[in-house]
Design an enzyme around this catalytic site. Structure first.
Site, mmCIF file in Angstrom:
data_model
loop_
_atom_site.group_PDB
_atom_site.id
_atom_site.type_symbol
_atom_site.label_atom_id
_atom_site.label_comp_id
_atom_site.label_asym_id
_atom_site.label_seq_id
_atom_site.Cartn_x
_atom_site.Cartn_y
_atom_site.Cartn_z
ATOM 1 N N GLY A 61 0.773 -1.244 0.000
ATOM 2 C CA GLY A 61 0.000 0.000 0.000
ATOM 3 C C GLY A 61 0.802 1.291 0.000
ATOM 4 C CE LYS A 62 6.677 1.002 -2.241
ATOM 5 N NZ LYS A 62 6.202 -0.368 -2.548
ATOM 6 C CB THR A 63 0.674 3.620 -4.709
ATOM 7 O OG1 THR A 63 1.852 3.051 -5.283
ATOM 8 C CG2 THR A 63 0.131 4.690 -5.643
ATOM 9 C CE LYS A 77 7.038 3.485 -7.991
ATOM 10 N NZ LYS A 77 6.083 2.490 -7.493
ATOM 11 C CD GLU A 113 4.575 4.759 -4.525
ATOM 12 O OE1 GLU A 113 4.254 3.557 -4.547
ATOM 13 O OE2 GLU A 113 3.867 5.664 -5.015
ATOM 14 N N GLY A 114 9.188 4.989 -3.323
ATOM 15 C CA GLY A 114 10.151 4.016 -3.804
ATOM 16 C C GLY A 114 9.500 2.875 -4.561
ATOM 17 C CB ALA A 115 10.583 0.553 -6.984
ATOM 18 N N GLY A 116 9.109 -1.151 -4.274
ATOM 19 C CA GLY A 116 9.334 -2.281 -3.374
ATOM 20 C C GLY A 116 9.928 -1.841 -2.050
#
Length: 202
Positions: free
Chosen positions: A14-16, A32, A99-102
């Site tokens: 649920g980061k996004t 991002k 926002e990062g990735a993973g």
């Protein structure tokens, strides 16, 4: 000017959605830097659709990769290599949500991880956790890695179904500030994203 890097204890926690809630709550900009796959329904597009305030700018990604894979592999299949040093914070005067990735240990290339990108950007981290079997381990490992590399942590946000035993243990053991507990949103709209800001203190 405040800048926060949103990372998670894994993929799909649920980061996004949390990034959208923070962006709306703070009237912040969103960025991002690396989108891996799903280019037609990217996280940047989703956040843009969920924001109500007129102040937010959605900054374009530095890398748009074709496959929904780890960035290092997706980039390789696209015939390029991600250069961490080319990823620079966008020029802006607003609060910024990155926002990062993973998670932290996701590889960008043969040398660098998301962790290295966070260090190079010099921003504070907000960790997103979600309750499931194993999440205590994953959350504490994430926080320990950040502590080991002396990366400042603004706090932790729990996303989804609550588990008081898990949340209390993580808070007590880690000593990290809990910024909020956001319940699962049955419907995700501009209205529910704006309303969910009440669950976060920052």
């Amino acid at each position: 000017m405040k800048r926060y890097f949103i990372t998670g204890i894994g993929t799909g926690i649920g980061k996004t959605i949390i990034s959208a809630i923070l962006t709306e709550k703070l009237n912040a900009d969103y960025w991002k830097p690396i989108q891996s796959g799903d280019l037609d329904v990217s996280d940047s597009l989703l956040v843009g659709q969920l924001i109500s305030n007129p102040k937010t700018t959605i900054h374009p990604e530095k890398y748009r990769l074709g496959q929904p894979l780890s960035p290092h592999l997706s980039a390789r299949l696209d015939g390029i290599e991600i250069d961490k040093d080319l990823i620079q914070l966008p020029a802006q005067a607003n609060t910024l949500i990155v926002e990062g990735a993973g998670g932290l240990m996701v590889p960008l290339n043969d040398r660098d991880l998301i962790l290295d990108l966070i260090k190079s950007l010099g921003v504070k981290v907000i960790v997103v956790s979600q309750n499931y079997l194993g999440s205590i381990n994953h959350t504490l490992l994430t926080l320990e890695v950040l502590k080991h590399y002396q990366i400042p942590v603004e706090g932790l946000i729990f996303n989804g179904k609550s588990n008081s035993e898990t949340e209390e243990y993580i808070e007590k053991y880690s000593g990290v500030k809990i910024l909020g507990k956001v319940p699962a949103l049955n419907v995700i709209t501009k209205e529910t994203i704006a309303e969910a800001g009440k669950y976060i203190t920052i």
